[in-house]
Design a protein around this motif. Structure first.
Motif, mmCIF file in Angstrom:
data_model
loop_
_atom_site.group_PDB
_atom_site.id
_atom_site.type_symbol
_atom_site.label_atom_id
_atom_site.label_comp_id
_atom_site.label_asym_id
_atom_site.label_seq_id
_atom_site.Cartn_x
_atom_site.Cartn_y
_atom_site.Cartn_z
ATOM 1 N N ARG A 108 -23.409 -23.654 -0.213
ATOM 2 C CA ARG A 108 -23.726 -22.723 0.873
ATOM 3 C C ARG A 108 -25.223 -22.446 0.919
ATOM 4 N N PRO A 109 -25.799 -22.382 2.123
ATOM 5 C CA PRO A 109 -27.234 -22.089 2.216
ATOM 6 C C PRO A 109 -27.543 -20.719 1.631
ATOM 7 N N LEU A 110 -28.684 -20.626 1.022
ATOM 8 C CA LEU A 110 -29.103 -19.381 0.385
ATOM 9 C C LEU A 110 -30.562 -19.133 0.697
ATOM 10 N N ARG A 111 -30.827 -17.981 1.267
ATOM 11 C CA ARG A 111 -32.210 -17.594 1.570
ATOM 12 C C ARG A 111 -32.672 -16.573 0.537
ATOM 13 N N GLY A 112 -33.832 -16.817 -0.035
ATOM 14 C CA GLY A 112 -34.337 -15.906 -1.048
ATOM 15 C C GLY A 112 -33.760 -16.228 -2.415
ATOM 16 N N CYS A 113 -33.728 -15.228 -3.274
ATOM 17 C CA CYS A 113 -33.267 -15.397 -4.649
ATOM 18 C C CYS A 113 -32.009 -14.566 -4.875
ATOM 19 N N TYR A 114 -31.016 -15.183 -5.540
ATOM 20 C CA TYR A 114 -29.746 -14.515 -5.848
ATOM 21 C C TYR A 114 -29.662 -14.364 -7.359
ATOM 22 N N ARG A 115 -29.419 -13.142 -7.835
ATOM 23 C CA ARG A 115 -29.480 -12.831 -9.267
ATOM 24 C C ARG A 115 -28.077 -12.556 -9.804
ATOM 25 N N ILE A 116 -27.706 -13.256 -10.857
ATOM 26 C CA ILE A 116 -26.378 -13.170 -11.461
ATOM 27 C C ILE A 116 -26.535 -12.719 -12.905
ATOM 28 N N ALA A 117 -25.844 -11.646 -13.280
ATOM 29 C CA ALA A 117 -25.870 -11.146 -14.654
ATOM 30 C C ALA A 117 -24.522 -11.427 -15.306
ATOM 31 N N VAL A 118 -24.551 -12.062 -16.477
ATOM 32 C CA VAL A 118 -23.337 -12.384 -17.228
ATOM 33 C C VAL A 118 -23.301 -11.484 -18.458
ATOM 34 N N LEU A 119 -22.237 -10.676 -18.586
ATOM 35 C CA LEU A 119 -22.229 -9.683 -19.654
ATOM 36 C C LEU A 119 -20.836 -9.409 -20.182
ATOM 37 N N SER A 120 -20.820 -8.800 -21.365
ATOM 38 C CA SER A 120 -19.595 -8.345 -22.017
ATOM 39 C C SER A 120 -19.996 -7.462 -23.184
ATOM 40 N N LEU A 121 -19.165 -6.473 -23.475
ATOM 41 C CA LEU A 121 -19.435 -5.600 -24.612
ATOM 42 C C LEU A 121 -19.112 -6.272 -25.942
ATOM 43 N N LYS A 122 -18.304 -7.302 -25.915
ATOM 44 C CA LYS A 122 -17.850 -7.948 -27.146
ATOM 45 C C LYS A 122 -18.534 -9.298 -27.331
ATOM 46 N N GLY A 123 -18.974 -9.562 -28.528
ATOM 47 C CA GLY A 123 -19.528 -10.865 -28.841
ATOM 48 C C GLY A 123 -18.435 -11.862 -29.175
ATOM 49 N N GLY A 124 -18.787 -13.133 -29.149
ATOM 50 C CA GLY A 124 -17.837 -14.173 -29.506
ATOM 51 C C GLY A 124 -16.850 -14.541 -28.423
ATOM 52 N N VAL A 125 -17.062 -14.089 -27.174
ATOM 53 C CA VAL A 125 -16.141 -14.420 -26.082
ATOM 54 C C VAL A 125 -16.658 -15.577 -25.231
ATOM 55 N N GLY A 126 -17.803 -16.139 -25.604
ATOM 56 C CA GLY A 126 -18.339 -17.280 -24.862
ATOM 57 C C GLY A 126 -19.202 -16.891 -23.687
ATOM 58 N N LYS A 127 -19.859 -15.741 -23.778
ATOM 59 C CA LYS A 127 -20.703 -15.280 -22.668
ATOM 60 C C LYS A 127 -21.869 -16.232 -22.416
ATOM 61 N N THR A 128 -22.542 -16.633 -23.486
ATOM 62 C CA THR A 128 -23.659 -17.567 -23.343
ATOM 63 C C THR A 128 -23.188 -18.923 -22.847
ATOM 64 N N THR A 129 -22.028 -19.353 -23.330
ATOM 65 C CA THR A 129 -21.475 -20.641 -22.883
ATOM 66 C C THR A 129 -21.153 -20.607 -21.399
#
Length: 360
Positions: A108-129
């Motif tokens: 899909r066309p995108l104008r400008g910058c789109y910011r996505i935050a990936v988060l979780s309170l718990k580690g080890g759930v594969g957030k970075t992956t």
């Protein structure tokens, strides 16, 4: 005998051999032309009316030559196509058509910058992956630039998901921010994987990375927004660390990551609770929940109830299956992922793209 005298001009006109051209023009010739057709005369009336005829035929390539059927890419359809000497073309099946639809959605066309935050309170759930894989999927399919930023204050590992091209970190980028004037300048501080996803690493020293503040994150975005269409942020597990307030303030979309376990689902739900309680209800309502299988399926957790819980609170809920390549924890190559994993990531990328602001 003399011939009779010729008639004068007045008598010649009196024979009415000629008429005034202005009085003989059919009225439909002078009727205004409507925007999508030509005026036609209604046989039941004497004057022209603006009845719209069918518009002129489209002269596009598809209209004149038709839509060519794509060659089958896999399965028995491809076998029939090749064994018949390319004479029998059944096209791709429903799964391939589904992939084409999702790929078109990702683009899909995108104008400008789109910011996505990936988060979780718990580690080890594969957030970075999840940050690295969905970022790689978006970068491999789109033609614009995609970058992932490691905002984890506790020695983030995002830079380990792509081949390391530079020892520079976000701290070096901020130090030289005033001298960055072009995309080639930014590339001195990022590493790029085979998918074209770029990664901006965090400091490896936790004592230094803890000083990465909200102001630092805001300044980082000011630089990246000038050169990238998509910026993904791999957040830390804490919601109260210094950069988190700026991450939430700048985010256009939140991706909440949970594992398929009881504690993983509870931690993801607690993340939504915290966001609701701190004035981010709109971000929660438009967020995407990802249930990531960090280990082979062996538990007794009812994932349908997990889906139902998050579906009531988020815009979409998706599953990423277990994949041995992702379990390695090393550099990620999309080509080494199993087909179900690639399909799940494609669907996740398409759901992310549905949140892009509409463009003309």
């Amino acid at each position: 005998m003399r011939p009779p005298a010729a008639e004068g001009p007045s008598s010649f006109r009196s024979q009415q051999r000629f008429s005034d051209p202005a009085q003989s023009i059919p009225p439909e010739w002078t009727a205004p032309t409507p925007p999508h057709g030509i005026p036609v005369v209604n046989p039941d009336t004497t004057g022209p009316i603006a009845v719209l005829e069918q518009p002129y035929l489209d002269l596009s390539t598809v209209a004149l030559l038709g839509q060519p059927k794509r060659k089958p890419t896999k399965g028995w359809r491809r076998l029939v196509y090749l064994s018949s000497g390319t004479l029998v073309n059944l096209g791709d099946g429903a799964k391939a058509a589904r992939r084409d639809t999702l790929t078109a959605q990702v683009n899909r066309p995108l104008r400008g910058c789109y910011r996505i935050a990936v988060l979780s309170l718990k580690g080890g759930v594969g957030k970075t992956t999840i940050t690295a894989t969905v970022g790689a999927t978006l970068a491999s399919l789109r033609g614009d630039r995609v970058i992932a930023v490691d905002a984890n204050p506790d020695r983030g590992t995002l830079s380990q998901k792509v081949p390391l091209e530079t020892p520079a970190t976000v701290r070096h980028l901020l130090r030289d921010a005033e001298g960055i004037a072009s995309y080639s300048d930014v590339r001195h501080y990022t590493s790029q994987g085979p998918s074209r996803l770029e990664v901006l690493a965090s400091e490896s020293d936790p004592a230094v990375s803890e000083a990465y503040s909200s102001e630092d994150y805001r300044r980082t975005l000011e630089v990246l927004e000038r050169f990238y269409s998509l910026v993904l942020t791999d957040c830390g597990t804490g919601m109260l660390h210094s950069a988190m307030s700026a991450v939430l303030k700048k985010a256009d979309l939140l991706v909440i990551v949970s594992s398929g376990s009881v504690d993983g689902a509870r931690s993801a739900s607690a993340t939504l609770d915290w966001l609701d309680a701190h004035g981010h209800r709109d971000l929660v309502r438009t967020s995407v929940a990802v249930v990531n299988a960090v280990r082979p399926r062996s538990g007794k957790v009812d994932l349908k109830k997990v889906d139902d819980h998050f579906a009531r609170r988020c815009r979409a809920v998706l599953h990423v299956p277990f994949d041995p390549h992702l379990e390695e924890g090393a550099e990620i190559s999309l080509d080494r992922l199993k087909t179900p994993t690639r399909d799940a990531l494609l669907e996740l990328a398409a759901v992310v793209a549905t949140g892009f602001p509409a463009t003309r």
